[in-house]
Design a protein around this motif. Structure first.
Motif, PDB file in Angstrom:
ATOM      1  N   ASP A 306      13.526  -2.722 -59.076  1.00  0.00           N
ATOM      2  CA  ASP A 306      12.794  -3.940 -58.739  1.00  0.00           C
ATOM      3  C   ASP A 306      11.380  -3.644 -58.287  1.00  0.00           C
ATOM      4  O   ASP A 306      10.417  -4.297 -58.687  1.00  0.00           O
ATOM      5  CB  ASP A 306      13.554  -4.740 -57.676  1.00  0.00           C
ATOM      6  CG  ASP A 306      13.809  -3.938 -56.411  1.00  0.00           C
ATOM      7  OD1 ASP A 306      13.845  -2.696 -56.487  1.00  0.00           O
ATOM      8  OD2 ASP A 306      13.978  -4.562 -55.345  1.00  0.00           O
ATOM      9  N   GLU A 394      11.976 -12.908 -53.983  1.00  0.00           N
ATOM     10  CA  GLU A 394      11.242 -12.706 -55.232  1.00  0.00           C
ATOM     11  C   GLU A 394      10.752 -14.043 -55.789  1.00  0.00           C
ATOM     12  O   GLU A 394       9.591 -14.180 -56.194  1.00  0.00           O
ATOM     13  CB  GLU A 394      12.126 -12.004 -56.268  1.00  0.00           C
ATOM     14  CG  GLU A 394      12.517 -10.580 -55.892  1.00  0.00           C
ATOM     15  CD  GLU A 394      13.722 -10.505 -54.978  1.00  0.00           C
ATOM     16  OE1 GLU A 394      14.139  -9.387 -54.629  1.00  0.00           O
ATOM     17  OE2 GLU A 394      14.259 -11.576 -54.589  1.00  0.00           O
ATOM     18  N   GLU A 510      11.995 -10.001 -62.749  1.00  0.00           N
ATOM     19  CA  GLU A 510      12.067  -9.723 -61.312  1.00  0.00           C
ATOM     20  C   GLU A 510      12.729 -10.873 -60.563  1.00  0.00           C
ATOM     21  O   GLU A 510      13.565 -10.652 -59.683  1.00  0.00           O
ATOM     22  CB  GLU A 510      10.664  -9.473 -60.763  1.00  0.00           C
ATOM     23  CG  GLU A 510      10.605  -9.160 -59.276  1.00  0.00           C
ATOM     24  CD  GLU A 510      11.151  -7.797 -58.943  1.00  0.00           C
ATOM     25  OE1 GLU A 510      11.523  -7.589 -57.769  1.00  0.00           O
ATOM     26  OE2 GLU A 510      11.217  -6.932 -59.835  1.00  0.00           O
ATOM     27  N   GLY A 514      15.946  -9.243 -59.636  1.00  0.00           N
ATOM     28  CA  GLY A 514      15.452  -8.565 -58.446  1.00  0.00           C
ATOM     29  C   GLY A 514      16.389  -8.630 -57.252  1.00  0.00           C
ATOM     30  O   GLY A 514      16.655  -7.606 -56.604  1.00  0.00           O
ATOM     31  N   TRP A 517      19.223  -6.157 -57.743  1.00  0.00           N
ATOM     32  CA  TRP A 517      18.791  -4.770 -57.579  1.00  0.00           C
ATOM     33  C   TRP A 517      18.512  -4.446 -56.104  1.00  0.00           C
ATOM     34  O   TRP A 517      18.810  -3.344 -55.634  1.00  0.00           O
ATOM     35  CB  TRP A 517      17.533  -4.523 -58.410  1.00  0.00           C
ATOM     36  CG  TRP A 517      17.770  -4.604 -59.889  1.00  0.00           C
ATOM     37  CD1 TRP A 517      18.943  -4.372 -60.550  1.00  0.00           C
ATOM     38  CD2 TRP A 517      16.812  -4.956 -60.896  1.00  0.00           C
ATOM     39  NE1 TRP A 517      18.771  -4.552 -61.906  1.00  0.00           N
ATOM     40  CE2 TRP A 517      17.487  -4.905 -62.154  1.00  0.00           C
ATOM     41  CE3 TRP A 517      15.463  -5.307 -60.887  1.00  0.00           C
ATOM     42  CZ2 TRP A 517      16.834  -5.190 -63.350  1.00  0.00           C
ATOM     43  CZ3 TRP A 517      14.816  -5.591 -62.077  1.00  0.00           C
ATOM     44  CH2 TRP A 517      15.504  -5.532 -63.299  1.00  0.00           C
ATOM     45  N   ARG A 518      17.954  -5.410 -55.397  1.00  0.00           N
ATOM     46  CA  ARG A 518      17.651  -5.199 -53.977  1.00  0.00           C
ATOM     47  C   ARG A 518      18.929  -5.000 -53.174  1.00  0.00           C
ATOM     48  O   ARG A 518      19.004  -4.126 -52.298  1.00  0.00           O
ATOM     49  CB  ARG A 518      16.854  -6.397 -53.463  1.00  0.00           C
ATOM     50  CG  ARG A 518      16.586  -6.422 -51.979  1.00  0.00           C
ATOM     51  CD  ARG A 518      15.410  -7.340 -51.652  1.00  0.00           C
ATOM     52  NE  ARG A 518      15.553  -8.647 -52.247  1.00  0.00           N
ATOM     53  CZ  ARG A 518      16.045  -9.722 -51.605  1.00  0.00           C
ATOM     54  NH1 ARG A 518      16.464  -9.593 -50.364  1.00  0.00           N
ATOM     55  NH2 ARG A 518      16.101 -10.903 -52.202  1.00  0.00           N
TER      56      ARG A 518
END
Length: 541
Positions: A306, A394, A510, A514, A517-518
């Motif tokens: 990300d 995001e 993203e 995102g 992934w975070r």
């Protein structure tokens, strides 16, 4: 191992867990910082600094951040006189821009890690000491090689201030109010393009280019005085939320006087006992290990999916932005026959757009943050901060600048064709204002997003941002003159605009993936910490 399993269940289920830096001293040394679980409503405030103290801190941060872009932009009107005096070509002089940008990217990887490790104040003092020395050398040199080396040193001393500045903002402001303070903090860096070229034009035209560097020396020395006297330490691994008094070289002159005064009189103003204060200082000090800064921590951040996507796209916006500014002086001299002063004055619309962007987009970020929170059914707690694990940060940041970004891309495309047709001066000036407003706003928002993604190591995250965007930008400025000569102005900037446009779907990726992934990164780092703690508990004493 049952305790470890329980903690892991809590980590993966999203329950609040003890901050990593309190559970284990080495947690803050992890190559990838764990997103800090913000305290619950009943916990201590995010920062004990008052509104007036925050305003003073952010004002100082803005002034400190002014020096790096000031040093870059004040130099533009002097490019032609410098080339003549040092008997080198425009391409070679442009290499001094490239070298400046390279070290603008590399130096914060050192300063950012050092600031996250030791606190903010010591790094500010070290950076400005280097910066002042480099400016004195630049004012006295008369060789092209010396110019290149000292410009690298000048860049190294000043560029760390932006990474540290974003870290300071993250120290004192929660995510819900961070946009406003980031906007104020970045105002200095964004105001420089408006002021610096005018100053550079006046100084080079009437006093000579050497006075550019004498002026920067004097200005930095004047700024260093209030920094040493009054600027407080804000690093959360040094003063926590500001409630723990700093120690040693993290103390300002006012801190030192206050500590001495409290040692001589009764502790009437204290809210905690001396023992509690010393215990808190010892706890924070146990998590800080003074070592040589590790630039590879920045590389680890870049490799995250990300974060890497944000960094790459941000660098492309920055490259387009810097290609416009780097080519502007030579084009103004060639097309309109301008001298150094006229070149400097022509940068005013561009700089005004940059200055407005820092304040406007900062406010927009906070407004949109609250709107996204309402849509997600989440409450915003400005005092104690919000739990970012479930917050679509995001989306809250990226949606702010999508439309302005595409407007800026269109203006970059038009920029080349307007100059190729040698249109009236008003046309490129208006375009430069819009480019300054939109592209500056775009990469300011992305810079804030990076701090949101890495709240425990904001200076290191900002250093990663500087590294990628400055290295990519340096490559762009190194070849921009050759691109213009080979492709023509119109097609050159059409190509630059096309690159940014066709890579913009990274923003939508993203926003979509995102958060996933975070969370994967949070769980992965939490698992690593749990395994390390379990291994230490099983070691024989």
């Amino acid at each position: 191992m049952e305790g470890s399993d329980e903690m892991q269940d809590r980590a993966t289920s999203g329950d609040q867990i003890e901050p990593a830096e309190q559970r284990h001293p080495e947690a803050i040394e992890m190559p990838v910082a764990l997103e800090k679980a913000h305290r619950v409503q009943s916990g201590p405030v995010y920062s004990v600094f008052t509104k007036n103290q925050k305003n003073f801190i952010v004002c100082m941060v803005a002034m400190a951040g002014f020096f790096s872009p000031l040093s870059a932009n004040i130099y533009f009107p002097a490019l032609n006189p410098l080339a003549q005096d040092l008997h080198v070509s425009s391409s070679l002089i442009n290499l001094s821009l490239t070298s400046y940008m390279i070290f603008q990217g590399l130096a914060p990887t050192i300063f950012g890690d050092l600031a996250d490790m030791t606190g903010r104040r010591p790094v500010y003092v070290i950076g400005f000491t280097i910066y002042i020395g480099a400016n004195i050398g630049l004012a006295l040199q008369d060789k092209y090689a010396a110019l290149l080396v000292l410009r690298c040193l000048q860049s190294s001393g000043s560029s760390g201030t932006i990474a540290i500045g974003n870290g300071v903002v993250a120290d004192i402001s929660s995510s819900g109010e961070r946009g406003k303070y980031m906007g104020f903090a970045q105002f200095g860096a964004m105001a420089a393009p408006a002021i610096a070229p005018v100053l550079g034009g006046i100084l080079s035209e009437f006093l000579g280019w050497r006075w550019l560097f004498w002026f920067l020396t004097i200005l930095a020395a004047v700024f260093l005085i209030p920094l040493l006297i009054a600027f407080p330490e804000t690093g959360r691994n040094v003063v926590d939320n500001g409630s723990v008094p700093p120690q040693g070289w993290n103390m300002s002159v006012l801190n030192y006087i206050k500590v001495r005064k409290h040692q001589q009189i009764a502790d009437l103003e204290r809210t905690a006992s001396r023992e509690d204060t010393e215990a808190a200082q010892a706890r924070l000090a146990s998590g800080r290990k003074l070592r040589w800064p590790n630039p590879l921590k920045t590389v680890h951040i870049i490799l995250e999916k990300d974060v890497g996507m944000v960094l790459l796209f941000n660098s492309l916006i920055y490259t387009a932005f810097y290609d416009v500014t780097a080519s502007f002086p030579s084009l103004l001299a060639k097309i309109y026959g301008f001298n150094a002063l006229q070149v400097g004055l022509s940068f005013i619309p561009f700089g005004v757009g940059c200055s407005i962007a820092s304040l406007l987009f900062g406010r927009l970020m906070d407004v949109h943050y609250r709107r996204v929170a309402r849509q997600a059914g989440l409450a915003v707690d400005l005092k104690r901060g919000d739990d970012m694990r479930y917050f679509p940060i995001e989306k809250a940041r990226i949606r702010v600048f999508v439309i302005p970004l595409y407007l800026g891309i269109a203006c970059v495309l038009c920029w080349g064709w307007v100059l190729e047709q040698e249109a009236p001066l008003a046309a490129p000036l208006v375009l430069s204002f819009v480019i300054g407003l939109t592209l500056t706003g775009s990469f300011n928002v992305l810079s804030t997003l990076l701090v949101d993604l890495y709240p425990l190591r904001p200076a290191t995250a900002t250093a990663a941002n500087n590294l990628v965007r400055c290295l990519v930008g340096a490559a762009g400025t190194a070849v921009i003159i050759q691109m213009i000569n080979g492709m023509g102005l119109g097609w050159c900037f059409t190509f630059i605009a096309a690159v940014v446009f066709f890579t913009s779907p990274m923003l939508w990726a993203e926003m979509k993936w995102g958060p996933k992934w975070r969370e994967e990164r949070r769980v992965r780092v939490e698992q690593h910490l749990l395994e390390k703690e379990a291994a230490e508990q099983t070691e024989p004493e």
